[in-house]
Structures are given as structure tokens and as C-alpha cells.
Motif scaffolding. Structure first.
Motif, PDB file in Angstrom:
ATOM      1  N   ASN A  52     134.345  90.581  -6.559  1.00 16.56           N
ATOM      2  CA  ASN A  52     134.189  90.204  -5.154  1.00 16.56           C
ATOM      3  C   ASN A  52     133.906  88.710  -5.014  1.00 16.56           C
ATOM      4  N   LEU A  53     133.120  88.182  -5.990  1.00 16.43           N
ATOM      5  CA  LEU A  53     132.828  86.740  -5.955  1.00 16.43           C
ATOM      6  C   LEU A  53     134.094  85.943  -6.220  1.00 16.43           C
ATOM      7  N   LEU A  54     134.853  86.377  -7.259  1.00 13.14           N
ATOM      8  CA  LEU A  54     136.108  85.690  -7.584  1.00 13.14           C
ATOM      9  C   LEU A  54     137.074  85.756  -6.406  1.00 13.14           C
ATOM     10  N   GLY A  55     137.034  86.895  -5.686  1.00  8.59           N
ATOM     11  CA  GLY A  55     137.960  87.109  -4.574  1.00  8.59           C
ATOM     12  C   GLY A  55     137.500  86.474  -3.278  1.00  8.59           C
ATOM     13  N   CYS A  56     136.390  85.730  -3.328  1.00  9.11           N
ATOM     14  CA  CYS A  56     135.866  85.061  -2.132  1.00  9.11           C
ATOM     15  C   CYS A  56     135.548  86.047  -1.011  1.00  9.11           C
ATOM     16  N   LEU A  57     135.284  87.308  -1.384  1.00 10.16           N
ATOM     17  CA  LEU A  57     134.854  88.279  -0.393  1.00 10.16           C
ATOM     18  C   LEU A  57     133.346  88.189  -0.210  1.00 10.16           C
ATOM     19  N   ASP A  58     132.704  87.553  -1.188  1.00  7.79           N
ATOM     20  CA  ASP A  58     131.253  87.460  -1.178  1.00  7.79           C
ATOM     21  C   ASP A  58     130.871  86.085  -1.714  1.00  7.79           C
ATOM     22  N   ARG A  59     129.660  85.630  -1.354  1.00  3.85           N
ATOM     23  CA  ARG A  59     129.213  84.321  -1.830  1.00  3.85           C
ATOM     24  C   ARG A  59     128.156  84.494  -2.906  1.00  3.85           C
ATOM     25  N   PRO A  60     128.176  83.652  -3.936  1.00  3.72           N
ATOM     26  CA  PRO A  60     127.151  83.773  -4.981  1.00  3.72           C
ATOM     27  C   PRO A  60     125.790  83.343  -4.456  1.00  3.72           C
ATOM     28  N   THR A  61     124.726  83.958  -5.030  1.00  7.23           N
ATOM     29  CA  THR A  61     123.370  83.548  -4.666  1.00  7.23           C
ATOM     30  C   THR A  61     123.073  82.172  -5.264  1.00  7.23           C
ATOM     31  N   ARG A  62     123.499  81.990  -6.510  1.00  7.12           N
ATOM     32  CA  ARG A  62     123.348  80.686  -7.168  1.00  7.12           C
ATOM     33  C   ARG A  62     124.611  80.385  -7.952  1.00  7.12           C
ATOM     34  N   GLY A  63     124.819  79.147  -8.290  1.00  7.56           N
ATOM     35  CA  GLY A  63     125.938  78.773  -9.150  1.00  7.56           C
ATOM     36  C   GLY A  63     127.084  78.194  -8.351  1.00  7.56           C
ATOM     37  N   ARG A  64     128.081  77.705  -9.101  1.00  5.81           N
ATOM     38  CA  ARG A  64     129.189  77.028  -8.466  1.00  5.81           C
ATOM     39  C   ARG A  64     130.484  77.739  -8.795  1.00  5.81           C
ATOM     40  N   TYR A  65     131.383  77.776  -7.853  1.00  9.92           N
ATOM     41  CA  TYR A  65     132.683  78.409  -8.073  1.00  9.92           C
ATOM     42  C   TYR A  65     133.742  77.434  -7.580  1.00  9.92           C
ATOM     43  N   LEU A  66     134.547  76.932  -8.503  1.00 12.16           N
ATOM     44  CA  LEU A  66     135.644  76.041  -8.135  1.00 12.16           C
ATOM     45  C   LEU A  66     136.945  76.822  -8.248  1.00 12.16           C
ATOM     46  N   LEU A  67     137.615  77.007  -7.120  1.00 17.33           N
ATOM     47  CA  LEU A  67     138.899  77.685  -7.132  1.00 17.33           C
ATOM     48  C   LEU A  67     139.962  76.648  -6.821  1.00 17.33           C
ATOM     49  N   ASP A  68     140.849  76.428  -7.790  1.00 10.71           N
ATOM     50  CA  ASP A  68     141.910  75.434  -7.624  1.00 10.71           C
ATOM     51  C   ASP A  68     141.306  74.083  -7.248  1.00 10.71           C
ATOM     52  N   GLY A  69     140.137  73.770  -7.876  1.00 14.98           N
ATOM     53  CA  GLY A  69     139.498  72.488  -7.642  1.00 14.98           C
ATOM     54  C   GLY A  69     138.628  72.404  -6.405  1.00 14.98           C
ATOM     55  N   ILE A  70     138.561  73.470  -5.612  1.00 12.49           N
ATOM     56  CA  ILE A  70     137.771  73.439  -4.391  1.00 12.49           C
ATOM     57  C   ILE A  70     136.500  74.244  -4.614  1.00 12.49           C
ATOM     58  N   ASP A  71     135.339  73.656  -4.206  1.00 14.17           N
ATOM     59  CA  ASP A  71     134.080  74.396  -4.328  1.00 14.17           C
ATOM     60  C   ASP A  71     133.987  75.381  -3.170  1.00 14.17           C
ATOM     61  N   VAL A  72     134.133  76.667  -3.499  1.00 15.92           N
ATOM     62  CA  VAL A  72     134.155  77.670  -2.440  1.00 15.92           C
ATOM     63  C   VAL A  72     132.826  78.415  -2.333  1.00 15.92           C
ATOM     64  N   SER A  73     131.810  78.011  -3.161  1.00 14.93           N
ATOM     65  CA  SER A  73     130.600  78.827  -3.203  1.00 14.93           C
ATOM     66  C   SER A  73     129.783  78.760  -1.914  1.00 14.93           C
ATOM     67  N   GLN A  74     129.957  77.699  -1.111  1.00 15.51           N
ATOM     68  CA  GLN A  74     129.133  77.629   0.104  1.00 15.51           C
ATOM     69  C   GLN A  74     129.961  77.588   1.391  1.00 15.51           C
ATOM     70  N   LEU A  75     131.222  78.007   1.317  1.00 14.39           N
ATOM     71  CA  LEU A  75     132.062  77.975   2.524  1.00 14.39           C
ATOM     72  C   LEU A  75     131.647  79.067   3.509  1.00 14.39           C
ATOM     73  N   ASP A  76     131.958  78.855   4.796  1.00 16.07           N
ATOM     74  CA  ASP A  76     131.598  79.879   5.794  1.00 16.07           C
ATOM     75  C   ASP A  76     132.668  80.975   5.838  1.00 16.07           C
ATOM     76  N   ARG A  77     132.390  81.960   6.677  1.00 12.18           N
ATOM     77  CA  ARG A  77     133.201  83.172   6.759  1.00 12.18           C
ATOM     78  C   ARG A  77     134.683  82.879   7.007  1.00 12.18           C
ATOM     79  N   ASN A  78     134.956  82.035   8.000  1.00 10.67           N
ATOM     80  CA  ASN A  78     136.351  81.778   8.346  1.00 10.67           C
ATOM     81  C   ASN A  78     137.059  80.939   7.282  1.00 10.67           C
ATOM     82  N   ALA A  79     136.316  79.991   6.676  1.00 11.41           N
ATOM     83  CA  ALA A  79     136.923  79.170   5.625  1.00 11.41           C
ATOM     84  C   ALA A  79     137.257  80.044   4.421  1.00 11.41           C
ATOM     85  N   LEU A  80     136.365  80.999   4.113  1.00 12.96           N
ATOM     86  CA  LEU A  80     136.633  81.930   3.001  1.00 12.96           C
ATOM     87  C   LEU A  80     137.859  82.784   3.306  1.00 12.96           C
TER      88      LEU A  80
END
Lengths: 256, 402
Positions: A52-80
Motif C-alpha cells: 500500500n505504501l509502494l502504491g501510494c495508497l497510504d503514507r508512511p509514518t516515518r521514512g522517505r519514499y522516492l518514486l521516479d525521483g519524486i518524494d511522495v511520502s508527504q504528498l496530500d490526497r489529491n497529489a497521491l
């Protein structure tokens, strides 16, 4: 070339119950372009949460997720939602096609959302092209209820492909299928992977994992093994083997 | 998501449960239909009242004599013998902007003709009377000013009197006996039907007011004066002038008369039907509200049923606003389709009522437009909560929903 998926010390803690559940406890992982990864683990190992985290359906509590160079760990609902639409393709265990909606319209669906604007003709053509890739272009006007499980899953794969995603995520894609259909679906994945598409799939079946290039094993929210598959299975040969085995058991007529 | 696709998805979802959609829309259909029918029938009733008021005569002002007290008993307007023919003549002479004056003396008498008799209202009037009341002569002619001056024994009879006494034959030229005095029938009035207060206006005999006063009632005063103003614009001025003339003639004595005009009467009568229409429409709109709650209920069920579908849409990139829009439009389509059917039903049923009861029915464009806009708004209002609920679903939970 940077890895398409790069996660650093990612944690997910569910606070909903009385006791916080620490589902993912610091996973660090890189997935290169063109990789074909099977994510394995017993139930409760945190593989669904990681997916779910990899699929951007959920946000991690801690840590960083770069998908295709973009940090998606703190994006809002619509951006996800936009990231899911543009960079990811989903294939689910239960197929999750819209009922009473034709195969073609199901495949068109991701193009109707999202920022890119297509003409009706472009949408139709792209959807037909993707159905062609999975070998179902003749059945474009069938409803899901008129298709077999394997065919439904191939429609779902076509839908996942239609926006040309960076990563194809499959959550137990063969979980509802028999051995032969599973091999067929894995064949589709292998074909797509050969054409350069990155695939991450969750499975608990070892023989399905052997169709992939790389196996990750998760236990109690921690990555315990990360290895390349040495004795990789190939769909064509597996199907051949199945046919002869079935012929021996007189299940089907022998193929010449 | 594109608007066209949203509409397509919404229509498909509604058609999937055709029966349920129809039953849900039924609340709105009945509500809108009832509002349209009530307003149309109410407008028709109002128009009929206005027509009846107009049939009393255009721009008519009436002067009644004052009330009389005797031994502590107070009579109503017209009971005091205070209006005279001279008052009527003074008004005719001194007030400008009037086109007709008719002094009135009335009583009831047994009239005889053709070997039959009938009790009717015998009214002393002037030759202006039919014009003031916009009342046509069906056959024959009205008596003339000459007849008034010569206190002639002539009369014009109403339709009811003609029917009762001269069932088979032309009454014109025949003789009618009132208090045993023979009156020659000069004409028959056109049928005017019942007035606002349920009286048969055709049940009357008109005689010159002089003949009434000298030959029949032997009164020296008149009970009222009918005056027709030239137009609605001058009616207030004419009314004021009449009051002034009569007050002057009384030389400082307390005014013993009242002056009323038709507009006041019309206003009172239409105000009543207006109130009734509003009341009925208000009751009918309660059913619109109930219909709206029905829509909300079904939309909530629909959101629950389609949780998985919502999850799929969210997972592949739909924004919350896309989902919100989809359910909102579905509710709005449902309610506005209900509105359209309700409008047709309302028009149909009000036509039916008018056909069965012979009431005039006026379907106003405004009520149709307002009903449509309102029904769409009901859908939007009551669809918003379920739609927002759908839009706020978590994609993971929604996908797992069984």
C-alpha cells in the motif's frame, strides 16, 4: 540512471486500536528500472502494508519514499491520486473490474481521470492497444461476468498499463486463479517485463515467485532476505510441462 | 473527469436499479406534481374570482346611505333614508370623470304574468344600469331616460324571471303585473349567472327608479347610487369628489353615507384565494421535502453498495471531487427527472380537474420553472451528504470492502 523506487528506513504504525501496531519497521529498498520483484511473506508480515505504501495508497509514518525521483511520502490526497494515475498501475487479487462495464470501458477508466487530456478517439485507440497487448482485443465489448478469471485479470493488467506507468504493482495477481491460468498471467507479466516495464508483485506462492527476477522476503515488518532468482521459471516452458502432465492424466486431449 | 463520462456513469448506475430509481423519484414526482397542480388550480380560482368581480361592472363606485338607529337598534348600511335623487343628480352634475349614474331602489315583490307568479327582486334603476354592470340586453331594449321622466310602467326582466314566467315564448312586448300594476316588458337581460356571494343575478326585474318610487315602494329616498368612473386611473379621484359633493350637500352634518369602490372588493376576494393557494402549495412542498429525504436515503444505500467501485476509482487516480461530483450528479439527475415527470403530472392532473369540475386552471410558466429548479436543488442538497461520504472514503478500506 536512478532507481525507480527508492525507500529509506520506512515505518508504518497504525494507531487506530488500543495498542499501536508497528506493521513496517524500517525497510530500505531500491528497485531498478526493468526489475521484476516478488514480495513474499506470511500473513501479518507487513507485505500488504508495504505494498500500500509502494502504491501510494497510504503514507508512511516515518521514512522517505522516492518514486521516479519524486518524494511522495508527504504528498496530500489529491497529489497521491495523480501519482497513482500517472506513475503506477494496479492489478488486484480480486481483479476489481467495474461490473456491467465492458472490458474496453474498464481499460479506458484511468484515462478519464488524471491531468492528461485525450480525445475520445485517442482514449479508444490506446485502450484497444492495451487489450491487444494482453491478447483480449476481440473481447473488448464483453462484460467482466462474461469473461473467465484469467481473462478478467488480463483486462485488469491492460487497465494498469494504459497510462504507461513507471511501475506495475500486483497484489496476489494469481491468488484467485488455477495453476494453468496463473502461468498464463505470469506469462503476460514476463512479456511486459521483457519490454522494459518494472513490476512489483506480492505473492505467497513460491512457484509464482520463481517467475520473477528477484525475491524479497518480509517477516514482522522487516526485510529478511533479498535475493536474485537463480532457477527462474518461464511461462512458455511451464505451460508446456502442464500440458504434458494433463495429457498424461487424461485431463485434456493431447496436443500434437 | 469529463462531464460527459460522469453523466454516462450516473445514468448507467440509475438504470441498473430501474425500479429503485423510479420509486425514489416518485417522492419528487408527487411533490412537484402536487405543487404544480395546487398553484395552477389556485391561479385558476383567482382568475375566476377576478372575472366575477369584473362582471359586477368595471370601475364601479357605490354610495350607500348611512345606518339608522332606532331605539338602540342599529341598522346596517343603507338602512337610513338619507340618500335622495337630488344627491344622485348632484353627483352626475358636479363630478367629472364619470360615465354613468344609477340611483337604486330595491325590494322583493310577487310578480305575475302568463297565469304564473314568481317572487323576485324588483330593482329601480336608471337606463345607465346595464352599461355600469356591463350587462347586455339579450332581446328587446333597455328603458330610456324618457321612461324615467314619465314614470313609465315599463320593465326589463332577467333570464331567470323570463324562464319561470315565459317558458315557451318571447316575453318582449308582454305584460308583467307587479303589485297588480301592469308593466310592459321592453327587454330581457342576458344571463349573468351567480355572483360571488351565490345570488342568482338573473332573478331580477328592472324598472325605472322613478316608477319604483312612485308606483311600487312609494319611497322618497333611494338606498344606493351606482356610479361608473371613466377609467381605473380616475376611480380614486372620482370617489373623493363624490364624498366631497355629498358632504357639502349635508352642510356640516355628520356624513350619513359610505362610498365604496370595486377595487377594494376585488382585492379582498383575490386575497382570500391567494392565501388558499399559498397554503396548499406549502402543504404540497412538504412532500417535496420528504421526496428529498428519500433521495438521500437511496444515495446512502448506493454509496455503501458501490464502496468497492469507489475504491477502484480512487485507486486508479480519481480525486475525491470526481467521486463527489459523480454521486451529486446522480442525485440531481434523479431528482430533476422526477421534477420533469412531476411537472407533466401536475399539468395533466390540473387539466383533469378543470375538465371534470369546469374550473379554469392556469399553469403558470413561473411555477413550472421554479418547480424544476427546486427539484434539482433538492437533489443537490440531499445528495451532498452521501456524495461527500463517498468522496471521503479511504481507498484501501474501500477496496477491501465486501
Amino acid at each position: 540512471m536512478p532507481p525507480v523506487v527508492k525507500i529509506e528506513e520506512i515505518h508504518k504504525i497504525y494507531e487506530s486500536g488500543e495498542v499501536p501496531v508497528h506493521a513496517v519497521r524500517g525497510v530500505t529498498l531500491e528497485i531498478e528500472r526493468g526489475d521484476f520483484v516478488a514480495l513474499m511473506g506470511a500473513s501479518g508480515s507487513g507485505k500488504s502494508t508495504l505494498m500500500n505504501l509502494l502504491g501510494c495508497l497510504d503514507r508512511p509514518t516515518r521514512g522517505r519514499y522516492l518514486l521516479d525521483g519524486i518524494d511522495v511520502s508527504q504528498l496530500d490526497r489529491n497529489a497521491l491520486a495523480d501519482i497513482r494515475n500517472q506513475k503506477l498501475g494496479f492489478v488486484f487479487q480480486g481483479f476489481n473490474l467495474l461490473a456491467r462495464t465492458t472490458a474496453l470501458e474498464n481499460v479506458e477508466l484511468p484515462m478519464l481521470y488524471g491531468a492528461r487530456k485525450f480525445t475520445t478517439k485517442q482514449i479508444r485507440e490506446r485502450a484497444m492497444h492495451c487489450l491487444d497487448i494482453v491478447g483480449l482485443s476481440q473481447r473488448f465489448d464483453h462484460f467482466p461476468s462474461q469473461l473467465s478469471g484469467g481473462q478478467q485479470q488480463r483486462v485488469a493488467i491492460a487497465r494498469a498499463l494504459v497510462n504507461e506507468p513507471q511501475v506495475l504493482l500486483a497484489d496476489e495477481p494469481t491468488g484467485n486463479l488455477d495453476t494453468r491460468t496463473s502461468a498464463e498471467v505470469m506469462g503476460v507479466f514476463q512479456k511486459l517485463n521483457d519490454e522494459g516495464i518494472t513490476i512489483v508483485m506480492v505473492t505467497h506462492e513460491l512457484d509464482i515467485a520463481h517467475f520473477c527476477k528477484r525475491n524479497l522476503i518480509l517477516r514482522d515488518g522487516v526485510l529478511v532476505r533479498d535475493e536474485s532468482v537463480s532457477n527462474r521459471s518461464f511461462a512458455a516452458t511451464e505451460l508446456e510441462k502442464l500440458s504434458s502432465a494433463e495429457a498424461a492424466a487424461k485431463l485434456t486431449g493431447a496436443k500434437s | 473527469m469529463r462531464f460527459g463520462s460522469i453523466i454516462k456513469v450516473a445514468l448507467r448506475a440509475l438504470l441498473r436499479n430501474t425500479m429503485r430509481s423510479i420509486l425514489t423519484a416518485l417522492g419528487i414526482i408527487i411533490g412537484v406534481g402536487a405543487v404544480i397542480a395546487m398553484v395552477s388550480i389556485g391561479n385558476g380560482a383567482k382568475a375566476q374570482v377576478e372575472a366575477q368581480v369584473a362582471s359586477l361592472g368595471q370601475n364601479v363606485i357605490t354610495v350607500f346611505s348611512g345606518s339608522m338607529s332606532s331605539g338602540g337598534m342599529r341598522g346596517g348600511w343603507g338602512s337610513a333614508p338619507t340618500l335622495t335623487i337630488e344627491d344622485a343628480e348632484a353627483i352626475e352634475r358636479e363630478v367629472t370623470g364619470i360615465v354613468g349614474v344609477s340611483p337604486e331602489v330595491r325590494d322583493r315583490n310577487q310578480v305575475l304574468a302568463n297565469g304564473l307568479n314568481w317572487n323576485t327582486s324588483v330593482n329601480g334603476e336608471s337606463p345607465d344600469y346595464p352599461d355600469i354592470r356591463s350587462w347586455k340586453i339579450a332581446s328587446g331594449a333597455m328603458f330610456s331616460d324618457q321612461d324615467v321622466r314619465s314614470v313609465a310602467k315599463v320593465c326589463v326582466i332577467g333570464k331567470t324571471v323570463a324562464d319561470q314566467l315565459f317558458a315557451n315564448g318571447d316575453p318582449v312586448g308582454q305584460t308583467l303585473r307587479i303589485r297588480n300594476i301592469p308593466f310592459k316588458i321592453l327587454g330581457v337581460l342576458d344571463s349573468k349567472g351567480f355572483n360571488l356571494f351565490g345570488q342568482d343575478q338573473d332573478d331580477a326585474v328592472l324598472v325605472p327608479y322613478t316608477s319604483h318610487m312612485k308606483r311600487l315602494s312609494r319611497r322618497t329616498n333611494i338606498s344606493s347610487i351606482l356610479i361608473q368612473a371613466a377609467s381605473a386611473d380616475v376611480i380614486d379621484k372620482v370617489q373623493k369628489d363624490i364624498t366631497e359633493v355629498l358632504t357639502q350637500r349635508r352642510k356640516g352634518r355628520e356624513p350619513d353615507f359610505t362610498v365604496r369602490n370595486q377595487v377594494e372588493l376585488a382585492q379582498t376576494a383575490t386575497a382570500t384565494t391567494q392565501t388558499m393557494t399559498l397554503l396548499l402549495a406549502a402543504i404540497a412542498s412538504v412532500s417535496l421535502l420528504v421526496g428529498g429525504i428519500g433521495i438521500m436515503n437511496i444515495m446512502l444505500v448506493s454509496v455503501t453498495e458501490r464502496t468497492r467501485e469507489i475504491g477502484i476509482r480512487l485507486a486508479i487516480g480519481a480525486h475525491g471531487s470526481d467521486v463527489l461530483m459523480q454521486f451529486l450528479i446522480e442525485a440531481t439527475i434523479l431528482s430533476s427527472l422526477g421534477g420533469v415527470i412531476g411537472i407533466l403530472l401536475g399539468i395533466g392532473s390540473s387539466q383533469l380537474v378543470s375538465h371534470l369540475n369546469g374550473w379554469p386552471v392556469l399553469v403558470s410558466t413561473a411555477s413550472v420553472v421554479i418547480a424544476f429548479v427546486f427539484s434539482a436543488a433538492v437533489g443537490m442538497f440531499f445528495g451532498f451528504y452521501p456524495a461527500r461520504k463517498a468522496a471521503q472514503l479511504d481507498p484501501i478500506d474501500a477496496l477491501r470492502y465486501e
